[in-house]
Design a protein around this motif. Structure first.
Motif, mmCIF file in Angstrom:
data_model
loop_
_atom_site.group_PDB
_atom_site.id
_atom_site.type_symbol
_atom_site.label_atom_id
_atom_site.label_comp_id
_atom_site.label_asym_id
_atom_site.label_seq_id
_atom_site.Cartn_x
_atom_site.Cartn_y
_atom_site.Cartn_z
ATOM 1 N N ALA A 104 32.876 -25.361 23.130
ATOM 2 C CA ALA A 104 33.887 -25.394 22.069
ATOM 3 C C ALA A 104 34.957 -26.426 22.421
ATOM 4 C CB ALA A 104 34.527 -24.026 21.894
ATOM 5 N N ASP A 105 35.440 -27.118 21.403
ATOM 6 C CA ASP A 105 36.532 -28.056 21.601
ATOM 7 C C ASP A 105 37.793 -27.225 21.883
ATOM 8 O OD1 ASP A 105 34.721 -30.047 20.872
ATOM 9 O OD2 ASP A 105 35.263 -29.886 18.758
ATOM 10 N N PRO A 106 38.392 -27.340 23.069
ATOM 11 C CA PRO A 106 39.546 -26.489 23.416
ATOM 12 C C PRO A 106 40.675 -26.532 22.388
ATOM 13 C CG PRO A 106 38.798 -27.665 25.349
ATOM 14 C CD PRO A 106 38.034 -28.223 24.177
ATOM 15 N N SER A 119 40.404 -26.746 19.268
ATOM 16 C CA SER A 119 40.010 -26.113 18.007
ATOM 17 C C SER A 119 40.058 -24.596 18.063
ATOM 18 C CB SER A 119 38.587 -26.542 17.632
ATOM 19 O OG SER A 119 37.632 -25.862 18.431
ATOM 20 N N GLN A 175 35.489 -24.455 17.143
ATOM 21 C CA GLN A 175 34.663 -25.531 16.593
ATOM 22 C C GLN A 175 33.831 -26.148 17.712
ATOM 23 O OE1 GLN A 175 34.644 -26.859 13.354
ATOM 24 N NE2 GLN A 175 33.085 -28.314 13.959
ATOM 25 N N ARG A 176 32.559 -26.321 17.444
ATOM 26 C CA ARG A 176 31.680 -27.097 18.327
ATOM 27 C C ARG A 176 31.281 -28.336 17.550
ATOM 28 N NH1 ARG A 176 28.150 -22.077 19.648
ATOM 29 N NH2 ARG A 176 29.401 -21.085 21.248
ATOM 30 N N THR A 177 31.683 -29.482 18.044
ATOM 31 C CA THR A 177 31.418 -30.745 17.365
ATOM 32 C C THR A 177 30.069 -31.300 17.805
ATOM 33 O OG1 THR A 177 33.787 -31.166 17.398
ATOM 34 C CG2 THR A 177 32.376 -33.034 16.931
ATOM 35 N N ARG A 221 27.315 -33.939 18.858
ATOM 36 C CA ARG A 221 27.373 -35.232 19.545
ATOM 37 C C ARG A 221 26.800 -36.286 18.618
ATOM 38 N NH1 ARG A 221 26.091 -34.503 25.797
ATOM 39 N NH2 ARG A 221 27.500 -36.246 25.792
ATOM 40 N N THR A 234 26.230 -26.149 16.321
ATOM 41 C CA THR A 234 27.495 -26.846 16.128
ATOM 42 C C THR A 234 28.133 -26.315 14.854
ATOM 43 O OG1 THR A 234 26.415 -28.623 14.894
ATOM 44 C CG2 THR A 234 26.697 -28.959 17.265
ATOM 45 N N THR A 240 31.774 -24.589 12.836
ATOM 46 C CA THR A 240 32.891 -23.668 13.035
ATOM 47 C C THR A 240 32.362 -22.254 13.140
ATOM 48 O OG1 THR A 240 34.362 -25.095 11.776
ATOM 49 C CG2 THR A 240 35.047 -22.818 12.043
#
Length: 142
Positions: A48-50, A52, A67-69, A71, A85, A87
């Motif tokens: 996870a994007d910290p 987010s 949220q995982r963005t 690549r 990936t 939300t």
């Protein structure tokens, strides 16, 4: 790069709609326990994007979002792409007796840790029992 046709994408989307809550739990598993005068939740959020990660409380509902963005690398052809990936959100209904204004949160090594203290009024306490004066005797007259 050409987009490959994925025959399972639509089925996955439909399953997400039908089983949304179960999938959220599978994507965001947690451990929850009480330790002394507080509760602790460990929520798995690997990748996870910290920035987010959002934790909020509305009335008695605790909501966790992350949220995982995906690549985006040029010239890459995936052989397997199983890491989800997007939300993710999970909601927990919390009971009365918790100090929701004092929740603390930290994110380390892909695990979000929430510490929720028990409210003072909900903590067990000893109530002293008052005793009356010395026992009185009753005398009978003949």
């Amino acid at each position: 790069m050409a987009t490959r046709f994925d025959p399972f994408q639509e089925m996955d989307r439909l399953m997400t709609q039908v089983l949304g809550a179960d999938r959220a739990a599978a994507q965001m598993p947690l451990d929850l326990y009480r330790s002394g005068d507080h509760y602790v939740a460990h929520v798995d959020l690997p990748g996870a994007d910290p920035g987010s990660i959002d934790v909020n409380v509305d009335d008695r509902t605790l909501t966790i979002r992350a949220q995982r963005t995906p690549r985006s690398e040029e010239g890459v052809q995936y052989l397997a792409k199983e890491r989800p990936t997007g939300t993710y959100a999970r909601q927990l209904t919390v009971g009365r007796g918790l100090n929701l204004d004092a929740i603390s949160a930290s994110y380390t090594d892909g695990v979000l840790t929430l510490t929720i203290p028990v409210a003072e009024e909900a903590k067990p306490r000893r109530i002293e029992v008052q005793t009356g004066s010395a026992p009185t005797s009753i005398e009978a007259s003949a």
